[in-house]
Design a protein around this motif. Structure first.
Motif, short mmCIF file in Angstrom:
data_model
loop_
_atom_site.label_atom_id
_atom_site.label_comp_id
_atom_site.label_asym_id
_atom_site.label_seq_id
_atom_site.Cartn_x
_atom_site.Cartn_y
_atom_site.Cartn_z
N SER A 60 0.81 -1.06 -0.12
CA SER A 60 -0.11 0.13 -0.06
C SER A 60 1.20 1.16 -0.43
O SER A 60 2.03 0.93 0.75
N TYR A 61 0.62 2.18 -1.04
CA TYR A 61 0.91 3.14 -1.00
C TYR A 61 0.06 4.51 -0.59
O TYR A 61 -0.84 4.63 -0.63
N PHE A 62 0.72 5.81 -0.02
CA PHE A 62 0.32 6.93 0.68
C PHE A 62 0.73 8.16 0.19
O PHE A 62 1.81 8.62 0.40
N TYR A 63 0.58 8.80 -0.42
CA TYR A 63 0.67 10.21 -1.05
C TYR A 63 0.33 11.51 0.10
O TYR A 63 -0.95 11.67 -0.27
N LEU A 64 0.95 12.64 0.00
CA LEU A 64 -0.26 13.42 0.81
C LEU A 64 0.34 15.00 0.16
O LEU A 64 1.08 14.46 -0.44
N ALA A 65 -0.91 15.42 -0.27
CA ALA A 65 -0.41 16.55 -1.11
C ALA A 65 -0.29 18.24 0.05
O ALA A 65 -0.90 18.38 0.64
N VAL A 66 0.90 18.57 -0.29
CA VAL A 66 0.72 19.32 0.11
C VAL A 66 1.28 20.63 -0.58
O VAL A 66 2.01 20.80 -1.17
N LEU A 67 0.73 21.92 0.57
CA LEU A 67 0.58 23.39 0.26
C LEU A 67 0.69 24.28 0.93
O LEU A 67 0.18 24.44 2.36
N ASP A 68 1.97 25.10 0.68
CA ASP A 68 3.18 25.92 1.64
C ASP A 68 2.49 25.03 2.89
O ASP A 68 2.19 26.07 4.49
N GLU A 69 2.93 23.86 3.24
CA GLU A 69 3.15 23.21 4.29
C GLU A 69 2.54 22.71 4.76
O GLU A 69 2.34 22.23 5.85
N LYS A 70 1.15 22.82 4.33
CA LYS A 70 -0.13 22.55 4.85
C LYS A 70 -0.81 21.44 4.30
O LYS A 70 -0.79 20.88 2.97
N VAL A 71 -1.04 19.62 4.86
CA VAL A 71 -1.78 19.06 4.28
C VAL A 71 -3.28 19.31 3.54
O VAL A 71 -3.60 19.21 4.27
N VAL A 72 -3.27 19.38 2.26
CA VAL A 72 -4.24 19.73 1.29
C VAL A 72 -5.66 18.36 0.85
O VAL A 72 -6.24 19.09 0.53
N GLY A 73 -4.89 17.11 0.94
CA GLY A 73 -5.61 16.21 0.72
C GLY A 73 -4.50 14.92 0.33
O GLY A 73 -3.37 15.23 0.69
N TYR A 74 -5.31 13.53 0.30
CA TYR A 74 -4.03 12.64 0.57
C TYR A 74 -4.84 11.33 -0.99
O TYR A 74 -5.82 11.76 -1.44
N LEU A 75 -3.86 10.34 -1.11
CA LEU A 75 -4.42 9.74 -2.27
C LEU A 75 -3.92 8.20 -1.51
O LEU A 75 -2.77 8.34 -0.59
N LYS A 76 -4.30 7.16 -1.55
CA LYS A 76 -3.99 5.38 -1.25
C LYS A 76 -3.99 5.03 -2.18
O LYS A 76 -5.31 4.33 -3.21
N LEU A 77 -3.20 3.92 -2.31
CA LEU A 77 -2.65 3.04 -3.38
C LEU A 77 -2.74 1.49 -3.04
O LEU A 77 -2.26 1.82 -1.89
N ASN A 78 -3.56 0.77 -3.47
CA ASN A 78 -3.17 -0.66 -3.27
C ASN A 78 -3.18 -1.50 -4.15
O ASN A 78 -2.91 -1.93 -5.50
N THR A 79 -1.63 -2.89 -3.94
CA THR A 79 -0.99 -3.44 -4.95
C THR A 79 -1.20 -5.01 -4.33
O THR A 79 -2.07 -5.12 -3.22
N ALA A 80 -0.91 -5.47 -4.94
CA ALA A 80 -0.86 -7.17 -5.36
C ALA A 80 -2.26 -7.20 -3.59
O ALA A 80 -3.40 -7.65 -4.23
N ASP A 81 -1.70 -8.52 -2.94
CA ASP A 81 -2.54 -8.88 -1.90
C ASP A 81 -3.50 -8.09 -1.29
O ASP A 81 -4.14 -8.14 -0.48
N SER A 82 -3.22 -6.04 -1.51
CA SER A 82 -3.80 -5.64 -0.18
C SER A 82 -4.87 -4.56 -0.84
O SER A 82 -5.13 -3.90 -0.51
N GLN A 83 -5.28 -5.46 -2.20
CA GLN A 83 -6.38 -4.48 -2.49
C GLN A 83 -7.76 -5.15 -2.03
O GLN A 83 -7.85 -6.35 -1.71
N THR A 84 -8.94 -4.11 -2.16
CA THR A 84 -9.87 -4.24 -1.19
C THR A 84 -10.61 -5.38 -1.92
O THR A 84 -11.59 -5.87 -1.64
N GLU A 85 -10.77 -5.49 -3.35
CA GLU A 85 -10.77 -6.73 -3.76
C GLU A 85 -10.37 -8.02 -4.90
O GLU A 85 -9.19 -7.23 -5.19
N LYS A 86 -10.84 -9.14 -4.40
CA LYS A 86 -9.80 -9.68 -5.56
C LYS A 86 -9.57 -9.30 -7.06
O LYS A 86 -10.80 -9.87 -7.93
N GLU A 87 -8.43 -8.76 -7.24
CA GLU A 87 -8.32 -8.30 -8.38
C GLU A 87 -7.04 -8.91 -8.87
O GLU A 87 -6.42 -9.04 -8.02
N ALA A 88 -6.27 -8.78 -10.65
CA ALA A 88 -5.23 -9.04 -11.05
C ALA A 88 -4.08 -8.37 -9.50
O ALA A 88 -4.01 -7.22 -9.28
#
Length: 173
Positions: A60-88
């Motif tokens: 799993s990967y998390f990314y923060l969107a930062v503007l002027d040292e303030k977190v204004v958004g985020y992203l969460k990605l999943n691969t392999a067995d961490s996906q929330t559904e059984k996908e490829a």
């Protein structure tokens, strides 16, 4: 407006992630869900220990969107067995892209999405997929504009409420 920086989140960022996660989810869904269901979901999904475990997960990967040292958004990605559904196994799930309401329309979501595309390319994902609430018209439109098409539905539990998510995918290779 200064440049949005997208930074990879680490376990040191757990409290920032928790704050932006709770804020953006509430801004997006509090008006259309019961207070009880929102509280239950926020308490469970954004618990410090749960987020720390997710941040430690190498699939799993998390990314923060930062503007002027303030977190204004985020992203969460999943691969392999961490996906929330059984996908490829070589698929990439975009589990969350959330942006603070005051920054809607300011290309923050697009910057986070570009980060997802970069990771998809790095890991040679065959496709990206996600689940989005059928009534979140703004998000459905965003993903459609970025080339995603619906391929299924699944149930998303928000507290005690079962809601229908559209499952959308974008084939990459």
């Amino acid at each position: 407006m200064n440049t949005i920086k997208i930074t990879k989140a680490t376990t040191d960022d757990v409290l920032k992630l928790q704050a932006i996660g709770r804020q953006t989810f509430s801004e997006t869904f509090a008006d259309v869900n019961s207070e009880e269901n929102m509280k239950k979901y926020l308490d469970e999904s954004f618990a410090t220990a749960k987020l720390a475990t997710e941040l430690d997960n190498p699939s799993s990967y998390f990314y923060l969107a930062v503007l002027d040292e303030k977190v204004v958004g985020y992203l969460k990605l999943n691969t392999a067995d961490s996906q929330t559904e059984k996908e490829a196994l070589n698929a990439l799930e975009i589990e969350r892209i959330y942006v603070a309401k005051e920054f809607h329309g300011k290309k923050v979501a697009q910057a986070l999405y570009a980060q997802a595309e970069e990771i998809a390319e790095e890991i040679k994902a065959s496709y990206m997929w996600l689940g989005v609430w059928e009534k979140n018209f703004r998000a459905v439109s965003f993903y459609t504009k970025n080339g995603f098409v619906q391929f299924d539905t699944h149930i998303f539990r928000l507290g005690n409420d079962e809601q229908t998510d559209l499952m959308m995918k974008k084939v990459l290779i």
